[in-house]
Design a protein around this motif. Sequence first.
Motif, PDB file in Angstrom:
ATOM      1  N   ILE A   3     -29.385 -10.441  37.152  1.00 24.81           N
ATOM      2  CA  ILE A   3     -29.037  -9.130  37.462  1.00 24.81           C
ATOM      3  C   ILE A   3     -28.111  -8.738  38.495  1.00 24.81           C
ATOM      4  CG2 ILE A   3     -30.215  -6.862  38.017  1.00 24.81           C
ATOM      5  CD1 ILE A   3     -32.735  -7.789  36.866  1.00 24.81           C
ATOM      6  N   SER A   4     -26.968  -8.158  38.202  1.00 25.41           N
ATOM      7  CA  SER A   4     -26.035  -7.708  39.159  1.00 25.41           C
ATOM      8  C   SER A   4     -25.278  -6.560  38.868  1.00 25.41           C
ATOM      9  CB  SER A   4     -24.902  -9.012  39.375  1.00 25.41           C
ATOM     10  OG  SER A   4     -24.227  -9.114  37.936  1.00 25.41           O
ATOM     11  N   GLY A   5     -24.205  -6.083  39.590  1.00 26.52           N
ATOM     12  CA  GLY A   5     -23.699  -4.845  39.335  1.00 26.52           C
ATOM     13  C   GLY A   5     -24.483  -3.410  39.530  1.00 26.52           C
ATOM     14  N   ASN A   6     -24.213  -2.456  38.841  1.00 26.30           N
ATOM     15  CA  ASN A   6     -24.756  -1.247  38.734  1.00 26.30           C
ATOM     16  C   ASN A   6     -26.243  -1.235  38.396  1.00 26.30           C
ATOM     17  OD1 ASN A   6     -25.307   1.347  39.239  1.00 26.30           O
ATOM     18  ND2 ASN A   6     -23.264   2.362  38.340  1.00 26.30           N
ATOM     19  N   ALA A   7     -27.162  -1.059  39.456  1.00 26.80           N
ATOM     20  CA  ALA A   7     -28.522  -0.839  38.959  1.00 26.80           C
ATOM     21  C   ALA A   7     -28.703  -0.142  37.667  1.00 26.80           C
ATOM     22  CB  ALA A   7     -29.247  -0.298  39.994  1.00 26.80           C
ATOM     23  N   LYS A   8     -28.086   1.243  37.517  1.00 20.34           N
ATOM     24  CA  LYS A   8     -28.276   2.056  36.578  1.00 20.34           C
ATOM     25  C   LYS A   8     -27.685   1.540  35.148  1.00 20.34           C
ATOM     26  CE  LYS A   8     -28.439   6.314  39.312  1.00 20.34           C
ATOM     27  NZ  LYS A   8     -27.833   7.760  39.355  1.00 20.34           N
ATOM     28  N   ASP A   9     -26.909   0.335  35.430  1.00 23.67           N
ATOM     29  CA  ASP A   9     -26.337  -0.122  34.053  1.00 23.67           C
ATOM     30  C   ASP A   9     -27.363  -1.134  33.389  1.00 23.67           C
ATOM     31  OD1 ASP A   9     -24.287   1.469  34.085  1.00 23.67           O
ATOM     32  OD2 ASP A   9     -22.843   0.038  35.183  1.00 23.67           O
ATOM     33  N   GLN A  10     -28.417  -1.281  34.459  1.00 29.23           N
ATOM     34  CA  GLN A  10     -29.138  -2.713  33.970  1.00 29.23           C
ATOM     35  C   GLN A  10     -30.505  -2.230  33.314  1.00 29.23           C
ATOM     36  OE1 GLN A  10     -28.016  -5.833  34.870  1.00 29.23           O
ATOM     37  NE2 GLN A  10     -26.384  -4.496  35.923  1.00 29.23           N
ATOM     38  N   GLN A  11     -30.820  -3.155  32.208  1.00 33.03           N
ATOM     39  CA  GLN A  11     -32.124  -2.834  31.456  1.00 33.03           C
ATOM     40  C   GLN A  11     -33.126  -3.732  31.777  1.00 33.03           C
ATOM     41  OE1 GLN A  11     -32.464  -0.419  29.061  1.00 33.03           O
ATOM     42  NE2 GLN A  11     -34.457  -0.983  29.070  1.00 33.03           N
ATOM     43  N   SER A  12     -34.388  -3.188  32.312  1.00 36.07           N
ATOM     44  CA  SER A  12     -35.500  -3.996  32.762  1.00 36.07           C
ATOM     45  C   SER A  12     -36.033  -4.819  31.696  1.00 36.07           C
ATOM     46  CB  SER A  12     -36.347  -2.899  33.625  1.00 36.07           C
ATOM     47  OG  SER A  12     -37.518  -3.926  33.898  1.00 36.07           O
ATOM     48  N   SER A  13     -36.395  -6.019  31.896  1.00 35.04           N
ATOM     49  CA  SER A  13     -37.108  -6.643  30.878  1.00 35.04           C
ATOM     50  C   SER A  13     -38.631  -6.465  30.776  1.00 35.04           C
ATOM     51  CB  SER A  13     -36.682  -8.245  31.148  1.00 35.04           C
ATOM     52  OG  SER A  13     -37.364  -8.523  32.441  1.00 35.04           O
ATOM     53  N   VAL A  14     -39.237  -5.711  31.751  1.00 33.71           N
ATOM     54  CA  VAL A  14     -40.501  -5.209  31.876  1.00 33.71           C
ATOM     55  C   VAL A  14     -40.770  -3.895  31.710  1.00 33.71           C
ATOM     56  CG1 VAL A  14     -40.943  -7.540  32.999  1.00 33.71           C
ATOM     57  CG2 VAL A  14     -40.532  -5.385  34.561  1.00 33.71           C
ATOM     58  N   SER A  15     -41.925  -3.350  31.532  1.00 28.84           N
ATOM     59  CA  SER A  15     -42.431  -2.013  31.327  1.00 28.84           C
ATOM     60  C   SER A  15     -43.728  -1.867  32.282  1.00 28.84           C
ATOM     61  CB  SER A  15     -42.699  -1.669  29.925  1.00 28.84           C
ATOM     62  OG  SER A  15     -43.926  -2.360  29.410  1.00 28.84           O
ATOM     63  N   LEU A  16     -43.800  -0.733  32.898  1.00 30.98           N
ATOM     64  CA  LEU A  16     -44.929  -0.217  33.903  1.00 30.98           C
ATOM     65  C   LEU A  16     -45.975   0.389  33.012  1.00 30.98           C
ATOM     66  CD1 LEU A  16     -45.930  -0.160  36.841  1.00 30.98           C
ATOM     67  CD2 LEU A  16     -44.924   1.923  36.671  1.00 30.98           C
ATOM     68  N   PRO A  17     -47.056  -0.331  33.195  1.00 30.35           N
ATOM     69  CA  PRO A  17     -48.452   0.185  32.278  1.00 30.35           C
ATOM     70  C   PRO A  17     -48.705   1.605  33.098  1.00 30.35           C
ATOM     71  CG  PRO A  17     -48.507  -2.180  32.587  1.00 30.35           C
ATOM     72  CD  PRO A  17     -47.390  -1.806  33.626  1.00 30.35           C
ATOM     73  N   ALA A  18     -49.476   2.350  32.387  1.00 29.50           N
ATOM     74  CA  ALA A  18     -49.911   3.561  33.086  1.00 29.50           C
ATOM     75  C   ALA A  18     -51.105   3.871  32.528  1.00 29.50           C
ATOM     76  CB  ALA A  18     -48.737   4.644  32.908  1.00 29.50           C
ATOM     77  N   TYR A  19     -52.174   4.454  33.257  1.00 29.12           N
ATOM     78  CA  TYR A  19     -53.096   5.103  32.944  1.00 29.12           C
ATOM     79  C   TYR A  19     -53.050   6.294  32.211  1.00 29.12           C
ATOM     80  CZ  TYR A  19     -56.029   1.372  35.365  1.00 29.12           C
ATOM     81  OH  TYR A  19     -56.074   0.197  35.562  1.00 29.12           O
ATOM     82  N   ILE A  20     -53.176   6.425  31.005  1.00 30.48           N
ATOM     83  CA  ILE A  20     -53.193   7.906  30.416  1.00 30.48           C
ATOM     84  C   ILE A  20     -54.347   8.584  30.216  1.00 30.48           C
ATOM     85  CG2 ILE A  20     -50.844   7.200  29.196  1.00 30.48           C
ATOM     86  CD1 ILE A  20     -52.576   6.708  26.674  1.00 30.48           C
ATOM     87  N   ILE A  21     -55.689   7.722  30.183  1.00 33.01           N
ATOM     88  CA  ILE A  21     -56.682   8.362  30.216  1.00 33.01           C
ATOM     89  C   ILE A  21     -57.738   7.896  31.140  1.00 33.01           C
ATOM     90  CG2 ILE A  21     -58.875   9.028  28.700  1.00 33.01           C
ATOM     91  CD1 ILE A  21     -57.254   8.999  26.177  1.00 33.01           C
ATOM     92  N   GLU A  22     -58.447   8.841  31.965  1.00 35.29           N
ATOM     93  CA  GLU A  22     -59.207   8.350  33.081  1.00 35.29           C
ATOM     94  C   GLU A  22     -60.641   8.941  32.797  1.00 35.29           C
ATOM     95  OE1 GLU A  22     -57.889   8.368  37.022  1.00 35.29           O
ATOM     96  OE2 GLU A  22     -55.820   8.341  36.184  1.00 35.29           O
ATOM     97  N   ASN A  23     -61.659   8.313  32.317  1.00 34.45           N
ATOM     98  CA  ASN A  23     -63.258   8.809  32.142  1.00 34.45           C
ATOM     99  C   ASN A  23     -62.906  10.084  31.347  1.00 34.45           C
ATOM    100  OD1 ASN A  23     -65.898   8.952  32.455  1.00 34.45           O
ATOM    101  ND2 ASN A  23     -65.590  10.349  34.471  1.00 34.45           N
ATOM    102  N   GLY A  24     -62.299   9.825  30.226  1.00 38.63           N
ATOM    103  CA  GLY A  24     -62.384  10.937  29.239  1.00 38.63           C
ATOM    104  C   GLY A  24     -61.247  12.249  29.702  1.00 38.63           C
ATOM    105  N   SER A  25     -60.551  12.120  30.769  1.00 38.28           N
ATOM    106  CA  SER A  25     -59.584  13.074  30.900  1.00 38.28           C
ATOM    107  C   SER A  25     -58.107  12.533  30.999  1.00 38.28           C
ATOM    108  CB  SER A  25     -59.740  13.707  32.282  1.00 38.28           C
ATOM    109  OG  SER A  25     -58.909  14.404  32.959  1.00 38.28           O
TER     110      SER A  25
END
Length: 231
Positions: A157-179
């Motif tokens: 990875i080099s150059g402008n950070a906004k021009d890069q495409q990350s090779s990983v994705s961030l997991p996110a909790y979309i439901i917690e205890n039914g909410s």
Amino acid sequence: MNANLYVSIGVKLTVALIGLLIMTRLLGKKEISQLTAFDFVSSLMLSELVGNTIYDEEVHLSHLVFALIIWTLLALGLEKFIARFPRLSRYAAGTPDLIIRNGVVDFKAMKRNNLDFAQLGMLLRENNIFSLREVAYALFETNGSISVLRQNDPEGISGNAKDQQSSVSLPAYIIENGSINEDSLQRLGRDKLWVDRLLQLSGIPHHERVLFAEWSDSSGLYFQLKEAKHA
């Protein structure tokens, strides 16, 4: 100062120590670095409570015990209430803030959390990271620490950070205890209708049946249902 006062202070200190140990056990074990804003305020209140009663001759041992019991019940009740309603937890304890997304630093998020690049660099170094190019995602936690998801190939990875495409994705909790976690949905750019469709594809009629659900753009949906209640 008479001997009775010495005895009174000693007894109060002993009772206070035992009471605080019991309260700590009831509220759960946490390291100092894991304390939330609520935990910090609670510890300040306890120190004032104990400190102001131990050396006051007019405050009897029964007053100290009563105060410790009431504060423990209030704190424990609030903890249980917040655990039952995850949405309230996000208001009481705060939520992590994404300060690096897909390798791009969110300077507005940094300013919102009163972070400068020197502090960011220090927090990254505590995670054994010495270059921003190594970071795909960084979350500023409610206790002031930082959690990092690394790039798979930072050397490429080099150059402008906004021009890069990350090779990983961030997991996110979309439901917690039914909410449904609306903060996570906003970060993902999704809505509740998307969650409902996602659950229907997995044969789940309603999100209230879900104990937790995690979404990752690279890995998809990962969830666990609540245990069925037996009659």
